[in-house]
Design an enzyme around this catalytic site. Sequence first.
Site, PDB file in Angstrom:
ATOM      1  N   GLY A   1      11.132  -5.562  18.321  1.00  0.00           N
ATOM      2  CA  GLY A   1      12.009  -5.106  17.249  1.00  0.00           C
ATOM      3  C   GLY A   1      11.453  -5.345  15.860  1.00  0.00           C
TER       4      GLY A   1
ATOM      5  N   HIS B   1       3.728  33.940  28.336  1.00  0.00           N
ATOM      6  CA  HIS B   1       3.231  33.350  29.587  1.00  0.00           C
ATOM      7  C   HIS B   1       1.762  32.976  29.421  1.00  0.00           C
ATOM      8  CE1 HIS B   1       2.783  32.797  33.910  1.00  0.00           C
ATOM      9  NE2 HIS B   1       1.675  33.534  33.853  1.00  0.00           N
TER      10      HIS B   1
ATOM     11  N   ILE C   1       7.224   1.098  20.969  1.00  0.00           N
ATOM     12  CA  ILE C   1       6.005   0.551  20.376  1.00  0.00           C
ATOM     13  C   ILE C   1       5.166  -0.152  21.429  1.00  0.00           C
ATOM     14  CG2 ILE C   1       5.109  -1.171  18.759  1.00  0.00           C
ATOM     15  CD1 ILE C   1       7.463  -0.522  16.915  1.00  0.00           C
TER      16      ILE C   1
ATOM     17  N   LEU D   1       5.169   0.196  24.663  1.00  0.00           N
ATOM     18  CA  LEU D   1       4.659   1.089  25.707  1.00  0.00           C
ATOM     19  C   LEU D   1       3.490   1.931  25.212  1.00  0.00           C
ATOM     20  CD1 LEU D   1       7.970   2.248  27.427  1.00  0.00           C
ATOM     21  CD2 LEU D   1       6.502   0.295  27.964  1.00  0.00           C
TER      22      LEU D   1
ATOM     23  N   GLY E   1       2.238   4.725   1.027  1.00  0.00           N
ATOM     24  CA  GLY E   1       2.290   5.384   2.331  1.00  0.00           C
ATOM     25  C   GLY E   1       3.200   4.693   3.314  1.00  0.00           C
ATOM     26  N   GLY E   2       3.537   3.416   3.049  1.00  0.00           N
ATOM     27  CA  GLY E   2       4.450   2.701   3.921  1.00  0.00           C
ATOM     28  C   GLY E   2       3.903   2.489   5.318  1.00  0.00           C
TER      29      GLY E   2
ATOM     30  N   MET F   1       0.836  -1.191   0.000  1.00  0.00           N
ATOM     31  CA  MET F   1       0.000   0.000   0.000  1.00  0.00           C
ATOM     32  C   MET F   1       0.873   1.244   0.000  1.00  0.00           C
ATOM     33  SD  MET F   1      -3.114  -0.922   2.653  1.00  0.00           S
ATOM     34  CE  MET F   1      -2.054  -1.576   3.960  1.00  0.00           C
TER      35      MET F   1
ATOM     36  N   GLY G   1       9.656  -3.948  26.011  1.00  0.00           N
ATOM     37  CA  GLY G   1       9.372  -2.702  26.714  1.00  0.00           C
ATOM     38  C   GLY G   1       9.950  -1.490  26.023  1.00  0.00           C
ATOM     39  N   GLY G   2       9.907  -1.474  24.684  1.00  0.00           N
ATOM     40  CA  GLY G   2      10.358  -0.318  23.922  1.00  0.00           C
ATOM     41  C   GLY G   2       9.205   0.610  23.616  1.00  0.00           C
TER      42      GLY G   2
END
Length: 460
Positions: A271, A445, A184, A186, A38-39, A36, A181-182
């Site tokens: 990964g 501010h 993606i 998380l 758009g990758g 597709m 626990g990387g």
Amino acid sequence: MKEFDAIVIGAGQAGVPLAKKLANAGWKTALIEKRMVGGTCINDGCTPTKAMVASARLAYQAGRSKDLGIDIPAYEIDFKAIMARKSAIVTQFREGSIKGIEKTKNLTLIYGEAKFQDDHTVYVNERDGNFENYTAKHIFINTGASPRIPDIEGVKAIKYLTSTTILELKEVPEHLLIVGGGYIGLEFGQMFKRFGSRITIMEQSVQLMPKEDNDVCEVMSEIFKEEGMEVLTEAKVVKFETLAHDKIKATIDLKGEKTTITCSHVLLASGRSPQTTALGLENTTVECDPHGFVKVNEFLETKAANIYALGDVKGGPAFTHISYNDYIVVTKNLLEGSKMSIKDRMVPYCMFTDPQLGRIGITETQAAAQGIDYLVAKIPMRNVARAIENAETRGFMKAVVDKKTKQILGATIIGEQGGEIMSILQMAMMGKITYEEIRFTIFAHPLYAESLNNLFMSIA
């Protein structure tokens, strides 16, 4: 044999703008896409996940509305509506990209799988059943990466999820076990917890996000635990089994002790692997590293003359913005005669948990390892006026600076709009603005950015 000036393999975030740019420059260009347009970013990455993160954040805000004096007595998760919205946005972005390609003169979009025959010839098994050979002087590889499936006993016998297939779920998982626990894992973990899932996150290292400083990992772990997620570190799955009623049993080595977890779904987030196996690179002089990533020099040139690799397929930081910058590097050099390099370029990134984690430059750990004489500026978000006003006080701002030159070497922001705040420090780094200059800058501010004054005031 069909001849072109350029062939771009892969219509991702480098491939599409590259093909259009070359075509607009007068190059007869072929853009080959097997799946597709758009990758990963549009179809399985940034676009769908950030649409879903927006829904998850609204659920979280509704659940804590009393903190701000608003009583929302009840709310419901309409998962089908969330997924339909996500899919509509993906379709909108993808179709917009296709229309842009179709309007570009000198550009031909070909759907099919490409395989090199030699350094200048590509054989394409097209979707419509045709087979064609295409040749070009310049060929660009932008095939990206796909989720890596770890070699765990029993993994092929279970119905596991990846970062791609989890986007097609029809129902919210009852109990989602996340292996990895990387970033993606998380993002998905917090998202589905807010949708109503029970979440267990496993990481082999002693802490989540092992490439980050210890204080970053500790704060993020506490945030996940506060929201009711189970976080297991020094944990490794050694075996999967399918049980009755579609349950999955995971046997785990947890800090040297064997234990088991029974869950409804497993997300493998350990990964990604480069999509080079089917490219036929063995028929070329292009070289890959032991993991299959295409080797390139600082100008994104492979060993084969006039063959380039861009994006995740070449290894290194796997971010959409890196792929897009690769496209800029290649076109500046080819079309304008520049010598733009990827060497030592700044790599900002953001993890879209809530609060966000924005990062640029080196960490404190890296500064110490490099023997740099550095200082650390740090303030908790609970001391930031806008964070208090918005009831978003989790996290902190942190910067590493060179003691002698006063230049900012790196920054980590955990907080609402953490990525946006980090980007301000990135621009300061690019412009060689010292931390002392930022310390006395006037900011509007009460922005989050205003607290960069206070951040650098923390340096004695």
